[in-house]
Enzyme design. Structure first.
Site, mmCIF file in Angstrom:
data_model
loop_
_atom_site.group_PDB
_atom_site.id
_atom_site.type_symbol
_atom_site.label_atom_id
_atom_site.label_comp_id
_atom_site.label_asym_id
_atom_site.label_seq_id
_atom_site.Cartn_x
_atom_site.Cartn_y
_atom_site.Cartn_z
ATOM 1 N N LYS A 30 0.832 -1.205 0.000
ATOM 2 C CA LYS A 30 0.000 0.000 0.000
ATOM 3 C C LYS A 30 0.868 1.256 0.000
ATOM 4 C CE LYS A 30 -0.480 0.075 5.053
ATOM 5 N NZ LYS A 30 -1.417 0.066 6.193
ATOM 6 N N ARG A 122 -11.807 -1.088 12.945
ATOM 7 C CA ARG A 122 -11.708 -0.263 11.748
ATOM 8 C C ARG A 122 -12.707 -0.702 10.684
ATOM 9 N NH1 ARG A 122 -5.783 0.258 9.456
ATOM 10 N NH2 ARG A 122 -6.123 -1.936 8.924
ATOM 11 N N TYR A 257 14.412 29.183 12.851
ATOM 12 C CA TYR A 257 13.182 29.928 13.023
ATOM 13 C C TYR A 257 12.702 29.890 14.475
ATOM 14 C CZ TYR A 257 12.854 29.673 7.917
ATOM 15 O OH TYR A 257 13.107 29.763 6.573
ATOM 16 N N MET A 304 12.624 24.282 6.678
ATOM 17 C CA MET A 304 11.966 23.646 5.550
ATOM 18 C C MET A 304 12.969 22.975 4.611
ATOM 19 S SD MET A 304 9.139 25.198 2.956
ATOM 20 C CE MET A 304 8.320 24.156 1.743
#
Length: 358
Positions: A30, A122, A257, A304
């Protein structure tokens, strides 16, 4: 310079052979084979002797059929494109009584696997009574074009948990249901329940009366639980960046940051590295180390497209910075709380990273 995601293809193949352990394995492919690449992974698994695959996506199931024309393909999610499922000869889950009664005519000639809900909740039939109901209703259907009940399955959601009793509870609940049906004379071509964690907890052996273990993360080089020795599973994946430059900062300087890191001493050396969370490195990974020239150094800030790594005089521009390889593995950091193995694999940005199969 650009950060690189690379796979050692021979290590990947040898790991698949070792994980399989000459057992009947259903390889979970998957999400683009855990983002290792569907075509690459399926072909390597076929070479390792695996002939059965499962995924959650009909689109991926069709692609697997194109790669492996003779394989058995099991779709773990219920879908509604019944003609397509028939055309590509895909097996699929039967997730509930409601779905069965609403679509039993649509399911004609489709191979289905009855799903037992168990503790994960589920999807699936809730109990033995519901399973009996669909089996009996199906037996009374004399049509030549009814669905084909080929399998039965469940998922062990707690197999990687060792300090709670849930795995033993879900395992026993499943075996009670399965053994009752088998004792009553029902038979199934495919019976599967074990994920990687359960498979290894059982000694890399398929459970009695089961036809397959349904293995995912172990095939992609990560241990499902920390008690398993690293030598049992090999990681073929390397994720690495490069030192762009080394900066010197002093005590009280903030770097990154939002005050991400404050230097505590003068002449602190920080390597600026060309990889960050935009490339898929989980932000919590910044609480740990990277490897440069075979030595571990602490990551101080993650941005980033960059990160800061505190280094010494042995590190220079253009040195490689390894975030993951078999010596600094994804599962090492998983067990330190940096997400799940599949979470870090899924996060990798294959548009920004150079992707290589070596």
């Amino acid at each position: 310079m650009t950060a690189i995601w690379s796979v050692d293809t021979e290590v990947f193949y040898q790991n698949a052979v070792k994980v399989r352990n000459e057992q009947s394995i259903m390889a979970v492919v998957k999400n683009n084979a855990y983002h290792y690449g569907l075509e690459f992974s399926v072909k390597e698994f076929l070479k390792a002797g695996i002939q059965t695959f499962s995924t959650t996506s009909l689109k991926e199931a069709i692609r697997v059929r194109e790669i492996a024309p003779h394989a058995t393909i099991f779709l773990m999610n219920a879908v509604y494109e019944f003609d397509t499922v028939r055309e590509y000869e895909i097996h699929m889950t039967l997730p509930s009584l409601t779905y069965y009664y609403e679509h039993k005519e649509d399911l004609r000639n489709i191979h289905v696997h009855l799903e037992f809900e168990n503790l994960l909740h589920r999807s699936g039939f809730k109990d033995l009574e519901e399973l009996h109901e669909v089996l009996e209703d199906h037996a009374q259907n004399k049509s030549d074009n009814k669905m084909i009940i080929s399998g039965i399955w469940t998922h062990f959601g707690y197999a990687d948990e060792f300090d709670v009793p849930e795995y033993d509870i879900e395992r026993q609940a499943w075996l009670n249901v399965l053994n009752t049906l088998l004792d009553e004379g029902y038979s199934f071509d495919m019976i599967h329940a074990q994920n990687s964690a359960s498979f290894y907890r059982e000694g890399q052996v398929v459970l009695p009366h089961h036809t397959h273990a349904r293995v995912g993360i172990a095939l992609y080089g990560s241990r499902p639980y920390s008690k398993l020795k690293e030598s049992e599973i090999q990681q073929s994946l390397t994720v690495k960046g490069n030192v762009i430059q080394v900066r010197e900062v002093n005590a009280g300087d903030y770097c990154g940051y939002s005050f991400a890191y404050e230097a505590t001493k003068n002449q602190t050396q920080l390597a600026v590295v060309d990889i960050g969370y935009g490339d898929g490195i989980l932000k919590s990974r910044a609480q740990h180390e990277a490897m440069i020239n075979g030595k571990r150094y602490p990551i101080r800030a993650l941005m980033m497209s960059h990160m800061f790594v505190e280094v010494d005089n042995e590190v220079h521009a253009q040195d490689e910075v390894v975030l993951y390889n078999n010596d600094i593995r994804i599962d090492e950091f998983t067990f330190k709380g940096v997400g799940a193995n599949s979470e870090q694999l899924s996060a990798m940005n294959h548009d920004s990273l150079i992707k290589e199969y070596i």
